[in-house]
Design a protein around this motif. Structure first.
Motif, PDB file in Angstrom:
ATOM      1  N   ALA A 163      59.907  50.571  74.131  1.00 19.61           N
ATOM      2  CA  ALA A 163      58.966  50.272  74.714  1.00 19.61           C
ATOM      3  C   ALA A 163      59.689  49.551  75.867  1.00 19.61           C
ATOM      4  O   ALA A 163      60.719  48.698  75.498  1.00 19.61           O
ATOM      5  CB  ALA A 163      57.973  49.350  73.768  1.00 19.61           C
ATOM      6  N   ARG A 164      59.053  49.102  76.898  1.00 20.51           N
ATOM      7  CA  ARG A 164      59.442  48.219  77.807  1.00 20.51           C
ATOM      8  C   ARG A 164      58.403  47.126  78.044  1.00 20.51           C
ATOM      9  O   ARG A 164      57.117  46.893  77.873  1.00 20.51           O
ATOM     10  CB  ARG A 164      59.364  49.137  79.265  1.00 20.51           C
ATOM     11  CG  ARG A 164      59.647  48.170  80.477  1.00 20.51           C
ATOM     12  CD  ARG A 164      59.584  48.693  81.763  1.00 20.51           C
ATOM     13  NE  ARG A 164      60.089  48.030  82.613  1.00 20.51           N
ATOM     14  CZ  ARG A 164      60.827  48.768  83.763  1.00 20.51           C
ATOM     15  NH1 ARG A 164      60.766  50.027  83.989  1.00 20.51           N
ATOM     16  NH2 ARG A 164      61.584  47.989  84.837  1.00 20.51           N
ATOM     17  N   ARG A 218      60.582  54.303  67.797  1.00 17.21           N
ATOM     18  CA  ARG A 218      59.825  53.777  69.137  1.00 17.21           C
ATOM     19  C   ARG A 218      60.628  53.038  70.162  1.00 17.21           C
ATOM     20  O   ARG A 218      61.558  52.211  69.757  1.00 17.21           O
ATOM     21  CB  ARG A 218      58.439  53.127  68.731  1.00 17.21           C
ATOM     22  CG  ARG A 218      57.503  52.692  69.935  1.00 17.21           C
ATOM     23  CD  ARG A 218      56.407  52.142  69.328  1.00 17.21           C
ATOM     24  NE  ARG A 218      56.574  50.856  68.524  1.00 17.21           N
ATOM     25  CZ  ARG A 218      55.977  50.590  67.405  1.00 17.21           C
ATOM     26  NH1 ARG A 218      54.547  50.965  67.463  1.00 17.21           N
ATOM     27  NH2 ARG A 218      56.134  49.419  66.798  1.00 17.21           N
ATOM     28  N   GLU A 226      63.853  57.242  78.973  1.00 17.33           N
ATOM     29  CA  GLU A 226      64.860  58.173  78.559  1.00 17.33           C
ATOM     30  C   GLU A 226      66.206  57.721  79.313  1.00 17.33           C
ATOM     31  O   GLU A 226      67.287  58.019  78.712  1.00 17.33           O
ATOM     32  CB  GLU A 226      64.500  59.590  78.734  1.00 17.33           C
ATOM     33  CG  GLU A 226      63.449  60.015  77.715  1.00 17.33           C
ATOM     34  CD  GLU A 226      63.014  61.456  77.734  1.00 17.33           C
ATOM     35  OE1 GLU A 226      63.430  62.214  78.777  1.00 17.33           O
ATOM     36  OE2 GLU A 226      62.193  62.096  77.299  1.00 17.33           O
ATOM     37  N   ASP A 278      58.431  58.005  69.506  1.00 15.51           N
ATOM     38  CA  ASP A 278      57.563  57.800  70.496  1.00 15.51           C
ATOM     39  C   ASP A 278      58.733  57.102  71.723  1.00 15.51           C
ATOM     40  O   ASP A 278      58.667  55.893  71.574  1.00 15.51           O
ATOM     41  CB  ASP A 278      56.635  56.820  70.061  1.00 15.51           C
ATOM     42  CG  ASP A 278      55.670  56.441  71.213  1.00 15.51           C
ATOM     43  OD1 ASP A 278      55.538  56.914  72.346  1.00 15.51           O
ATOM     44  OD2 ASP A 278      54.989  55.331  71.032  1.00 15.51           O
ATOM     45  N   ILE A 279      59.042  57.740  72.361  1.00 16.63           N
ATOM     46  CA  ILE A 279      59.943  57.295  73.603  1.00 16.63           C
ATOM     47  C   ILE A 279      59.320  57.776  74.907  1.00 16.63           C
ATOM     48  O   ILE A 279      59.288  58.999  75.420  1.00 16.63           O
ATOM     49  CB  ILE A 279      61.454  57.871  73.359  1.00 16.63           C
ATOM     50  CG1 ILE A 279      61.910  57.715  72.038  1.00 16.63           C
ATOM     51  CG2 ILE A 279      62.372  57.447  74.495  1.00 16.63           C
ATOM     52  CD1 ILE A 279      62.371  56.398  71.519  1.00 16.63           C
ATOM     53  N   PRO A 280      58.521  56.849  75.560  1.00 18.72           N
ATOM     54  CA  PRO A 280      58.285  57.157  76.786  1.00 18.72           C
ATOM     55  C   PRO A 280      59.170  57.889  77.961  1.00 18.72           C
ATOM     56  O   PRO A 280      60.368  57.372  77.964  1.00 18.72           O
ATOM     57  CB  PRO A 280      57.753  55.847  77.275  1.00 18.72           C
ATOM     58  CG  PRO A 280      57.579  54.936  76.254  1.00 18.72           C
ATOM     59  CD  PRO A 280      58.764  55.500  75.290  1.00 18.72           C
ATOM     60  N   GLY A 281      58.980  58.922  78.354  1.00 16.42           N
ATOM     61  CA  GLY A 281      59.786  59.693  79.562  1.00 16.42           C
ATOM     62  C   GLY A 281      60.560  58.572  80.327  1.00 16.42           C
ATOM     63  O   GLY A 281      61.619  58.706  80.767  1.00 16.42           O
ATOM     64  N   GLU A 282      59.856  57.489  80.712  1.00 16.39           N
ATOM     65  CA  GLU A 282      60.449  56.502  81.791  1.00 16.39           C
ATOM     66  C   GLU A 282      61.654  55.665  81.205  1.00 16.39           C
ATOM     67  O   GLU A 282      62.424  55.230  81.992  1.00 16.39           O
ATOM     68  CB  GLU A 282      59.502  55.688  82.536  1.00 16.39           C
ATOM     69  CG  GLU A 282      59.108  54.530  81.578  1.00 16.39           C
ATOM     70  CD  GLU A 282      57.404  54.554  81.230  1.00 16.39           C
ATOM     71  OE1 GLU A 282      56.890  53.781  80.582  1.00 16.39           O
ATOM     72  OE2 GLU A 282      56.842  55.635  81.419  1.00 16.39           O
TER      73      GLU A 282
END
Length: 157
Positions: free
Chosen positions: A89-90, A87, A54, A48-52
């Motif tokens: 997360a920011r 995972r 990467e 679960d790595i959000p595109g923003e």
């Protein structure tokens, strides 16, 4: 082929260099493909790595010991299916990287909060790389689940 590609990639990396999180994850996926050959019937991986995120910069191979521990202590010591979750997360101006894995009942009984040699080395690496503040915490989060969590400054390329 996967093993030789992974070894070639890792040997070319400078441990003091930073990579995009997407590139670090590509290396971890290569490693996990190799391990799936050994544990295909018992290992399930979720990423679960959000595109923003990467393009976030991370120290090269910083996730490798965390993922390797999840395989060794989670999958390697269990006779049932083990899920490994990776995972990102920011959290404001911080990047949080998490590797979680299920653990066998026998392993869970002996789990403690603390860092073995591999995890202590990761903690030292991130603290040295980010003197303005970075940390690694690791330990059981549920009776049969272990989490290693890296917290570091979020630096986007």
């Amino acid at each position: 082929m996967s093993l030789s590609g992974f070894l070639r990639s890792t040997l070319q990396l400078d441990p003091l260099r930073e990579l995009r999180l997407a590139d670090e994850m590509a290396l971890q996926k290569e490693y996990l493909e190799i391990e799936k050959e050994r544990f295909s019937d018992r290992m399930r991986v979720r990423i679960d790595i959000p595109g923003e995120l990467e393009d976030a910069k991370v120290p090269s191979l910083i996730l490798q010991p965390l993922v390797e521990n999840a395989v060794k202590h989670g999958v390697g010591r269990s006779s049932s299916t083990v899920e490994i979750l990776i995972r990102a997360a920011r959290r404001g101006d911080r990047l949080n990287l998490i590797v979680e894995n299920d653990v066998a009942a026998a392993t869970a009984a002996g789990m403690t909060h603390g860092l073995g040699i591999g995890l202590a080395n990761v903690a030292h690496r991130v603290q040295t790389h980010f003197p303005e503040g970075a940390s690694l915490t690791a330990g059981p989060i549920e009776p049969r689940k272990f989490r290693a969590s890296l917290d570091m400054p979020l630096i986007l390329v």
